[in-house]
Scaffold this active site. Structure first.
Site, PDB file in Angstrom:
ATOM      1  N   TRP A 131     -47.440  -5.943 -24.256  1.00 57.94           N
ATOM      2  CA  TRP A 131     -47.534  -6.764 -25.470  1.00 57.94           C
ATOM      3  C   TRP A 131     -48.605  -7.835 -25.355  1.00 57.94           C
ATOM      4  CZ3 TRP A 131     -46.496  -5.135 -29.972  1.00 57.94           C
ATOM      5  CH2 TRP A 131     -45.471  -4.212 -30.172  1.00 57.94           C
TER       6      TRP A 131
ATOM      7  N   ASP B  62     -45.765 -15.886 -26.712  1.00 53.69           N
ATOM      8  CA  ASP B  62     -45.037 -14.872 -27.483  1.00 53.69           C
ATOM      9  C   ASP B  62     -43.655 -14.728 -26.842  1.00 53.69           C
ATOM     10  OD1 ASP B  62     -43.910 -12.671 -28.621  1.00 53.69           O
ATOM     11  OD2 ASP B  62     -45.521 -11.264 -28.080  1.00 53.69           O
TER      12      ASP B  62
ATOM     13  N   LYS C  35     -34.666  -9.260 -31.887  1.00 51.45           N
ATOM     14  CA  LYS C  35     -34.000  -9.186 -30.576  1.00 51.45           C
ATOM     15  C   LYS C  35     -32.801 -10.139 -30.602  1.00 51.45           C
ATOM     16  CE  LYS C  35     -38.129  -7.484 -29.310  1.00 51.45           C
ATOM     17  NZ  LYS C  35     -38.459  -6.082 -29.467  1.00 51.45           N
TER      18      LYS C  35
HETATM   19  N1  PMP Z   1     -44.323  -9.092 -28.750  1.00 54.31           N
HETATM   20  C1  PMP Z   1     -43.282  -8.675 -28.004  1.00 54.31           C
HETATM   21  C2  PMP Z   1     -43.052  -9.312 -26.668  1.00 54.31           C
HETATM   22  C3  PMP Z   1     -42.435  -7.677 -28.488  1.00 54.31           C
HETATM   23  O1  PMP Z   1     -41.401  -7.260 -27.751  1.00 54.31           O
HETATM   24  C4  PMP Z   1     -42.684  -7.115 -29.763  1.00 54.31           C
HETATM   25  C5  PMP Z   1     -41.795  -6.049 -30.351  1.00 54.31           C
HETATM   26  N2  PMP Z   1     -41.099  -5.271 -29.488  1.00 54.31           N
HETATM   27  C6  PMP Z   1     -43.784  -7.565 -30.489  1.00 54.31           C
HETATM   28  C7  PMP Z   1     -44.568  -8.564 -29.948  1.00 54.31           C
HETATM   29  C8  PMP Z   1     -44.103  -7.004 -31.837  1.00 54.31           C
HETATM   30  O2  PMP Z   1     -43.175  -7.491 -32.755  1.00 54.31           O
HETATM   31  P1  PMP Z   1     -43.173  -7.083 -34.278  1.00 54.31           P
HETATM   32  O3  PMP Z   1     -42.794  -5.640 -34.349  1.00 54.31           O
HETATM   33  O4  PMP Z   1     -42.175  -7.993 -34.889  1.00 54.31           O
HETATM   34  O5  PMP Z   1     -44.553  -7.322 -34.815  1.00 54.31           O
END
Ligand code: PMP
Length: 359
Positions: free
Chosen positions: A100, A170, A194
């Site tokens: 991520w 994040d 989450k």
């Molecule tokens: N950052 C992290 C650490 C994540 O776990 C996720 C989703 N699993 C995201 C970003 C992306 O999130 P979203 O689908 O809400 O854009």
């Protein structure tokens, strides 16, 4: 009993599901439930204020931080960060700790130049970059980290010191899983699916002085400053998701707040990692111990050919969504706040049984 170990959208607390079923769609004398009323009216404003106050209390939020409730997910924040916080042409710093953080970096690179300041040590030693004092070029607008890598199952045991440069995080998969000293960060964000509630909502917490950086030309819904000024109500916010988030914040408060979440999460993670480590190598957890995620436990069966059989048998036993991310394979059990210890014990029992059959 069926257990959902999905990495997100993830399980909501049972008590929240029950409360939501009883309260969310109850119509008042005006023939409307809250999410059918104007978002600028008193009923929804009361929910929004309650959500904000509860969350601030849970975090012990310093007075110079603002909570924004936005749509668009964490990926939208990947783009909004450089758009709001960097001047035209100004560089931004990112640490690569896994899947991520690399995606965050790629989105920022569409907007401005990215300096990679730290990197996880690679496939032989799966770990977060070492914390300590980081030498981030002083001309960067901020330094971005991903405290918990949902896909890789890697977590920072401590956060870096970037001097006066704002640290941006994040926190999507670790938010509200343990106490967090927000004053370490200039800004942090987490999409909801989450530990906050259903998808469609993102919580962004920003230090007030950084709001001045949002350029006046930025579209209003993308501007942290305009969102803060409008109390997250520039346009219709994700009302239902915010109502559910308020219920989740209430639930966490009733359970004893973030220290109680941390204690329960540590216990669950310790139980599962002990089962993996005590399996004589039948199951393996690839991440360096001190950097193992408490909420996303990544592991695999030594004999990778058994992975599909494991998943099929687990599903037959009521243990769902254990397949690792498509990017890395293997197995992953996500143990967010709403997963009770009973779910982990069911998984651990199943793993012992599967090992007896195939080990
Ligand atoms: N950052 C992290 C650490 C994540 O776990 C996720 C989703 N699993 C995201 C970003 C992306 O999130 P979203 O689908 O809400 O854009």
């Amino acid at each position: 009993m069926a257990w959902n170990f999905a990495a997100g959208p993830a399980r909501l607390p049972d008590a929240v599901i029950e409360r939501a079923a009883a309260e969310l769609f109850r119509r008042g004398d005006d023939g409307a439930c809250v999410s059918e009323r104007p978002f600028s009216g008193p009923a929804f404003r009361a929910v929004l204020d309650h959500a904000r106050q509860r969350l601030a209390a849970l975090l012990g939020l310093p007075a110079n931080y603002r909570i924004l409730f936005m749509a668009g997910g964490a990926m939208q924040q990947f783009a909004l960060l450089p758009m709001n916080l960097a001047r035209p042409g100004q560089r931004v710093a990112y640490a690569d700790s896994g899947y991520w953080s690399r995606r965050a970096m790629a989105e920022a690179a569409n907007i401005t130049e990215v300096v990679e300041v730290a990197r996880h040590p690679g496939t032989t030693a799966l770990a977060a970059p070492e914390a300590g004092v980081w030498a981030v070029p002083g001309d960067c607008a901020y330094c971005h980290i991903t405290p918990n890598e949902t896909v890789d199952g890697i977590a920072y045991p401590a956060f870096p010191d970037c001097g006066t440069l704002p640290l941006v995080a994040d926190c999507t998969s670790s938010f509200l899983s343990a106490p967090l000293d927000v004053s370490q960060f200039g800004l942090l964000y987490a999409s909801a699916q989450k530990n906050i509630g259903p998808a469609g909502l993102t919580v962004t917490i920003v230090r007030e002085d950084l709001l001045e950086r949002s350029p006046a030309t930025l579209p209003a819904v993308f501007s942290y400053r305009r969102q803060a000024e409008a109390g997250s109500c520039i346009n219709t916010p994700p009302m239902l998701a915010i109502q559910l988030a308020a219920m989740v914040f209430d639930w966490i408060t009733e359970q004893g707040g973030l220290p109680a979440m941390a204690a329960a999460n540590q216990k669950k993670a310790a139980t599962l990692y002990a089962a993996i480590d005590g399996s004589d190598g039948f199951y393996l957890a690839p991440v360096v111990r001190a950097h193992r995620s408490v909420v996303n436990v990544r592991f695999h069966v030594r004999d990778a050919e058994l992975t599909d059989a494991f998943i099929r048998a687990a599903e037959a036993a009521g243990l769902h969504h254990l397949r690792g991310h498509a990017h890395l394979g293997g197995l992953r059990a996500s143990l967010y706040n709403a997963m009770p210890l009973a779910g982990v014990l069911a998984l651990v029992d199943f793993m012992a049984e599967f090992k007896r059959r195939y080990g």
